[in-house]
Design a protein around this motif. Sequence first.
Motif, short mmCIF file in Angstrom:
data_model
loop_
_atom_site.label_atom_id
_atom_site.label_comp_id
_atom_site.label_asym_id
_atom_site.label_seq_id
_atom_site.Cartn_x
_atom_site.Cartn_y
_atom_site.Cartn_z
N GLN A 1 95.66 -111.06 -42.17
CA GLN A 1 93.84 -111.88 -42.75
C GLN A 1 93.34 -112.26 -41.53
N LEU B 1 92.88 -100.64 -40.15
CA LEU B 1 92.26 -101.89 -41.22
C LEU B 1 92.71 -101.51 -42.97
N LYS C 1 95.11 -103.65 -44.38
CA LYS C 1 94.29 -104.59 -45.88
C LYS C 1 96.32 -104.62 -46.87
N TRP D 1 89.05 -113.54 -45.62
CA TRP D 1 90.03 -113.03 -44.76
C TRP D 1 90.00 -114.83 -43.75
N TYR E 1 85.55 -107.33 -39.76
CA TYR E 1 84.88 -107.83 -40.11
C TYR E 1 83.60 -108.82 -39.42
N LEU F 1 92.22 -108.76 -40.15
CA LEU F 1 90.54 -108.45 -41.12
C LEU F 1 89.43 -109.51 -40.86
#
Length: 343
Positions: free
Chosen positions: A58, A43, A47, A81, A65, A61
Motif C-alpha cells: 500500500q 505496480l 497491487k 492507498w 501514484y 502504491l
Amino acid sequence: MRHLFLCVAFLVASFAGTPPALAEDSFTPAMEAYREGRFSDALLIAKPLAEKGNVAAQLMLGSIYNNGEGVTPDTDEAARWFGLAAKQGDASAQYALGMMHEYGGVSNAKAEEARRLFTAAAEQGHVASQAELGIMFASGRGGAQDLVQAANWFEKAAAKGNANGQYHLGTLYAAGRGKLENYSEAARLFTLAADQGHAQANYQLGLMLQDGIGVQKNLSSAIARFRTAGERGVPGAQTALGFAYLGGEGVEKNDTLAAKWFAEAAMRGDALAQDRLARLYFLGQGVTRDIAAALLWQTLAEEGGVTDETLKNAMEPEITPEIRAKVAAEIKKLEAASGSPAP
C-alpha cells in the motif's frame, strides 16, 4: 508549499519497519522492480498484495501514484492507498497522508486531519511527524496554538537529529516563546540543523554570527552561512549577501556580486532588495545604468512596503511618460504571469 515526494529512500525506511507478517516474500519482487525503476512491474506485483492489506504494498502504491512513477500522477489515488495503510496504524503512512493534507494538494485537504495523522504517527515515535506536529502547534494550524506542546514535540524530534525539529526549537529559544529566551541554545540548535543543510537555519545562524548574538561575532562565517542559504533560495540571506558585497563586510567589496544577490532576492519579492537593486540601476553601480529598471524595482519595493523618497526624488527628473508606461506594462505582465500582484 512543500512538495511531497516519497522517494525510494522513504519506502526503504518504511518497509524496514513493516511487521514480518506484512513484509512477506511475495512482496520482494515488487521491491526489486521498484528499486530498478521498473515501476509498471512493481505496480502490477504490488497491487494484488495491497488489496489484500499488505501495508508495504500500500505504501508503494501511494508513492507510485503520488510521484507519477510509470503512471499519471494522481494524488487522490495516492491518498487512498496511504489511507488504507494508515488505518492499519502504520506511522509512515500516517505521516505521508498527513503531509498530503497539509502540503500536497489532495482533494478535500484538511489541516485538522493532518494534525490528527501527525499526532498518531508522532506518538509512535515517527521523528518527521513529531517535527510537523510541532509546527502545527506553533502556528495553530488544524487546532489550538500551544507553544509549550510545540516545544515538546520539537525537542523529541531534535533529540533524534531531525533538522526541522532543531531549527524550529531554535526559533522558540531565540524568541522566548514556549521556551525561556536563550540565544546560546538557539545558536547551538541552528548550528546542528544548518550543518545538515537546513536553509533557514543557515540564514538564522548567519544573522547571529553577523551580530555576535549567542555566538562570537564572525563575519566570514556569517557570509558562508548566508551563501549556503542564499544558494537554496532564501531571500533574506540573498539580501544579506548583497549588503555584504556592497559594503565589503566579511568579503571583498564587489558591486557586481552585490547586484547579483539583490536581484536574486528581488525576484523572490524581498522589498528591501528591490529598493537596493533600484538604487544600483539608477547609479549604474554593478549593473548597466537603466532608469526604467530602476523605476520598475523602486515601484515594486514601494508596493512591498519600502518607501525610498531620496531615490524617488532623484529619479523623477529623468522619468519620461514613455518610461513610466513601459514600467507599468511590465508590472502588469509580471502580475499576469504570477496571478497575483507582482512580482
